[in-house]
Design a protein around this motif. Structure first.
Motif, mmCIF file in Angstrom:
data_model
loop_
_atom_site.group_PDB
_atom_site.id
_atom_site.type_symbol
_atom_site.label_atom_id
_atom_site.label_comp_id
_atom_site.label_asym_id
_atom_site.label_seq_id
_atom_site.Cartn_x
_atom_site.Cartn_y
_atom_site.Cartn_z
ATOM 1 N N LEU A 121 0.001 -17.645 161.545
ATOM 2 C CA LEU A 121 0.272 -16.225 161.725
ATOM 3 C C LEU A 121 -1.051 -15.491 161.893
ATOM 4 O O LEU A 121 -2.072 -15.906 161.349
ATOM 5 C CB LEU A 121 0.995 -15.673 160.494
ATOM 6 N N ARG A 122 -1.021 -14.381 162.625
ATOM 7 C CA ARG A 122 -2.195 -13.518 162.716
ATOM 8 C C ARG A 122 -1.735 -12.164 163.210
ATOM 9 O O ARG A 122 -0.885 -12.058 164.073
ATOM 10 C CB ARG A 122 -3.301 -14.110 163.568
ATOM 11 N N HIS A 123 -2.261 -11.133 162.585
ATOM 12 C CA HIS A 123 -1.914 -9.758 162.931
ATOM 13 C C HIS A 123 -2.980 -8.844 162.356
ATOM 14 O O HIS A 123 -3.840 -9.276 161.600
ATOM 15 C CB HIS A 123 -0.513 -9.388 162.405
ATOM 16 N N GLU A 124 -2.938 -7.591 162.723
ATOM 17 C CA GLU A 124 -3.917 -6.626 162.231
ATOM 18 C C GLU A 124 -3.698 -6.352 160.739
ATOM 19 O O GLU A 124 -2.596 -6.502 160.227
ATOM 20 C CB GLU A 124 -3.817 -5.315 163.004
ATOM 21 N N GLY A 125 -4.733 -5.932 160.059
ATOM 22 C CA GLY A 125 -4.618 -5.492 158.682
ATOM 23 C C GLY A 125 -5.149 -6.469 157.661
ATOM 24 O O GLY A 125 -5.908 -7.384 157.975
ATOM 25 N N GLU A 126 -4.712 -6.231 156.439
ATOM 26 C CA GLU A 126 -5.090 -7.067 155.303
ATOM 27 C C GLU A 126 -3.828 -7.433 154.546
ATOM 28 O O GLU A 126 -2.824 -6.724 154.628
ATOM 29 C CB GLU A 126 -6.000 -6.305 154.338
ATOM 30 N N GLU A 127 -3.886 -8.524 153.809
ATOM 31 C CA GLU A 127 -2.763 -8.868 152.932
ATOM 32 C C GLU A 127 -3.269 -9.576 151.693
ATOM 33 O O GLU A 127 -4.330 -10.185 151.689
ATOM 34 C CB GLU A 127 -1.697 -9.670 153.649
ATOM 35 N N GLY A 128 -2.485 -9.439 150.652
ATOM 36 C CA GLY A 128 -2.820 -10.071 149.390
ATOM 37 C C GLY A 128 -1.546 -10.320 148.617
ATOM 38 O O GLY A 128 -0.495 -9.749 148.921
ATOM 39 N N GLY A 129 -1.636 -11.189 147.634
ATOM 40 C CA GLY A 129 -0.463 -11.472 146.836
ATOM 41 C C GLY A 129 -0.800 -12.282 145.598
ATOM 42 O O GLY A 129 -1.911 -12.803 145.458
ATOM 43 N N VAL A 130 0.189 -12.362 144.725
ATOM 44 C CA VAL A 130 0.069 -13.118 143.480
ATOM 45 C C VAL A 130 1.242 -14.089 143.414
ATOM 46 O O VAL A 130 2.394 -13.690 143.643
ATOM 47 C CB VAL A 130 0.099 -12.175 142.249
ATOM 48 N N ILE A 131 0.950 -15.332 143.111
ATOM 49 C CA ILE A 131 2.002 -16.331 142.931
ATOM 50 C C ILE A 131 2.622 -16.076 141.561
ATOM 51 O O ILE A 131 1.930 -16.077 140.545
ATOM 52 C CB ILE A 131 1.451 -17.774 143.003
ATOM 53 N N VAL A 132 3.935 -15.866 141.536
ATOM 54 C CA VAL A 132 4.643 -15.586 140.293
ATOM 55 C C VAL A 132 5.258 -16.865 139.741
ATOM 56 O O VAL A 132 5.333 -17.065 138.524
ATOM 57 C CB VAL A 132 5.739 -14.512 140.520
ATOM 58 N N GLN A 133 5.672 -17.751 140.661
ATOM 59 C CA GLN A 133 6.351 -18.987 140.258
ATOM 60 C C GLN A 133 6.120 -20.037 141.329
ATOM 61 O O GLN A 133 6.100 -19.723 142.517
ATOM 62 C CB GLN A 133 7.842 -18.684 140.127
ATOM 63 N N GLU A 135 4.366 -23.478 143.410
ATOM 64 C CA GLU A 135 3.093 -23.907 143.983
ATOM 65 C C GLU A 135 3.130 -23.646 145.478
ATOM 66 O O GLU A 135 3.987 -24.165 146.184
ATOM 67 C CB GLU A 135 2.881 -25.402 143.749
ATOM 68 N N VAL A 136 2.189 -22.845 145.943
ATOM 69 C CA VAL A 136 2.159 -22.459 147.344
ATOM 70 C C VAL A 136 0.827 -22.862 147.962
ATOM 71 O O VAL A 136 -0.233 -22.478 147.460
ATOM 72 C CB VAL A 136 2.372 -20.940 147.505
ATOM 73 N N GLU A 137 0.920 -23.638 149.040
ATOM 74 C CA GLU A 137 -0.277 -23.976 149.792
ATOM 75 C C GLU A 137 -0.551 -22.826 150.759
ATOM 76 O O GLU A 137 0.286 -22.503 151.599
ATOM 77 C CB GLU A 137 -0.069 -25.269 150.573
ATOM 78 N N VAL A 138 -1.717 -22.208 150.611
ATOM 79 C CA VAL A 138 -2.097 -21.082 151.461
ATOM 80 C C VAL A 138 -3.245 -21.558 152.352
ATOM 81 O O VAL A 138 -4.252 -22.069 151.854
ATOM 82 C CB VAL A 138 -2.534 -19.861 150.618
ATOM 83 N N ARG A 148 -1.069 -21.608 142.138
ATOM 84 C CA ARG A 148 0.016 -21.702 141.158
ATOM 85 C C ARG A 148 0.216 -20.345 140.491
ATOM 86 O O ARG A 148 -0.568 -19.429 140.701
ATOM 87 C CB ARG A 148 -0.315 -22.780 140.145
ATOM 88 N N ALA A 149 1.247 -20.244 139.664
ATOM 89 C CA ALA A 149 1.581 -18.979 138.994
ATOM 90 C C ALA A 149 0.345 -18.337 138.379
ATOM 91 O O ALA A 149 -0.438 -19.002 137.688
ATOM 92 C CB ALA A 149 2.642 -19.218 137.926
ATOM 93 N N VAL A 172 7.821 -18.106 144.201
ATOM 94 C CA VAL A 172 7.986 -16.651 144.275
ATOM 95 C C VAL A 172 6.596 -16.028 144.347
ATOM 96 O O VAL A 172 5.711 -16.358 143.558
ATOM 97 C CB VAL A 172 8.757 -16.100 143.057
ATOM 98 N N ILE A 173 6.447 -15.136 145.323
ATOM 99 C CA ILE A 173 5.192 -14.434 145.545
ATOM 100 C C ILE A 173 5.487 -12.937 145.592
ATOM 101 O O ILE A 173 6.485 -12.532 146.175
ATOM 102 C CB ILE A 173 4.556 -14.839 146.896
ATOM 103 N N VAL A 174 4.620 -12.140 145.017
ATOM 104 C CA VAL A 174 4.672 -10.695 145.225
ATOM 105 C C VAL A 174 3.463 -10.401 146.093
ATOM 106 O O VAL A 174 2.330 -10.709 145.719
ATOM 107 C CB VAL A 174 4.629 -9.902 143.912
ATOM 108 N N SER A 175 3.742 -9.844 147.288
ATOM 109 C CA SER A 175 2.657 -9.621 148.251
ATOM 110 C C SER A 175 2.665 -8.197 148.783
ATOM 111 O O SER A 175 3.662 -7.476 148.675
ATOM 112 C CB SER A 175 2.804 -10.600 149.422
ATOM 113 N N ALA A 176 1.542 -7.825 149.371
ATOM 114 C CA ALA A 176 1.419 -6.530 150.024
ATOM 115 C C ALA A 176 0.556 -6.706 151.256
ATOM 116 O O ALA A 176 -0.356 -7.547 151.272
ATOM 117 C CB ALA A 176 0.790 -5.505 149.087
ATOM 118 N N ASN A 177 0.855 -5.932 152.305
ATOM 119 C CA ASN A 177 -0.017 -5.936 153.471
ATOM 120 C C ASN A 177 -0.029 -4.552 154.109
ATOM 121 O O ASN A 177 0.858 -3.749 153.911
ATOM 122 C CB ASN A 177 0.345 -7.038 154.470
ATOM 123 N N THR A 178 -1.114 -4.311 154.806
ATOM 124 C CA THR A 178 -1.259 -3.077 155.561
ATOM 125 C C THR A 178 -1.726 -3.446 156.959
ATOM 126 O O THR A 178 -2.487 -4.417 157.097
ATOM 127 C CB THR A 178 -2.270 -2.109 154.933
#
Length: 182
Positions: A121-133, A135-138, A148-149, A172-178
């Motif tokens: 994926l690629r798009h304008e802006g920034e993004e961030g997040g926290v793993i809540v539950q 295991e996610v390979e980023v 991990r959480a 489960v991830i809680v994320s935000a992007n602009t």
């Protein structure tokens, strides 16, 4: 979704005539009329240009509940978070009806083995997040890490990236992007 009818309702809610919107956008009012009658199907870039004349973002245009009144609460119950995901990924959107949203906040739920696809994926802006539950390979550019959480990420979204649940259970991830993408 009926793009034409939706455009007409949004335009009228903003108290704009077809002629005024056309003038703002630099097209003929017959172009606006044809779109609203679904006789012309605009490309995403053409629709964005028209929406910029209102002004309303693509994200707000597609998620705005035209029957809802103005938002009067900063709080959202779990049932008020629409799922805007696809392909087995669930993206629960916070603040769907907030006008002129500047960011997108999601509660993401990925089944075991779920991922954002083979293409980066690629798009304008920034993004961030926290793993809540889980295991996610980023993957961000040429960097890969299993988070991990409690662990988090933050990067420029124009760098190619992808997410994959490598655990045995839901991630489960809680994320935000602009800017807001949904």
């Amino acid at each position: 979704m009926d793009i034409g009818a939706r455009l007409q309702r949004v335009r009228m809610a903003k108290d704009l005539s077809q002629r005024e919107l056309a003038k703002r956008v630099g097209v003929t009012n017959s172009t606006i009329s044809l779109i609203e009658q679904n006789k012309v199907s605009p490309s995403v870039s053409s629709l964005k240009k028209v929406l910029d004349g209102i002004p309303i973002s693509l994200a707000d245009f597609f998620t705005l509940d035209l029957d809802a009144g103005p938002p009067d609460s900063p709080f959202y119950g779990a049932g008020e978070l629409p799922d805007v995901g696809s392909n087995g990924l669930h993206y629960f959107l916070v603040g769907q009806h907030r006008p002129q949203r500047q960011m997108c906040i999601l509660r993401e739920v990925m089944p075991p083995g779920g991922d954002t696809g083979d293409a980066m994926l690629r798009h304008e802006g920034e993004e961030g997040g926290v793993i809540v539950q889980g295991e996610v390979e980023v993957t961000v550019g040429d960097q890969v890490r299993v988070l991990r959480a409690g662990e988090a990420y933050y990067f420029e979204s124009k760098v190619p990236h992808r997410f994959r649940n490598v655990g045995d259970g839901e991630a489960v991830i809680v994320s935000a992007n602009t800017p807001a993408t949904f």
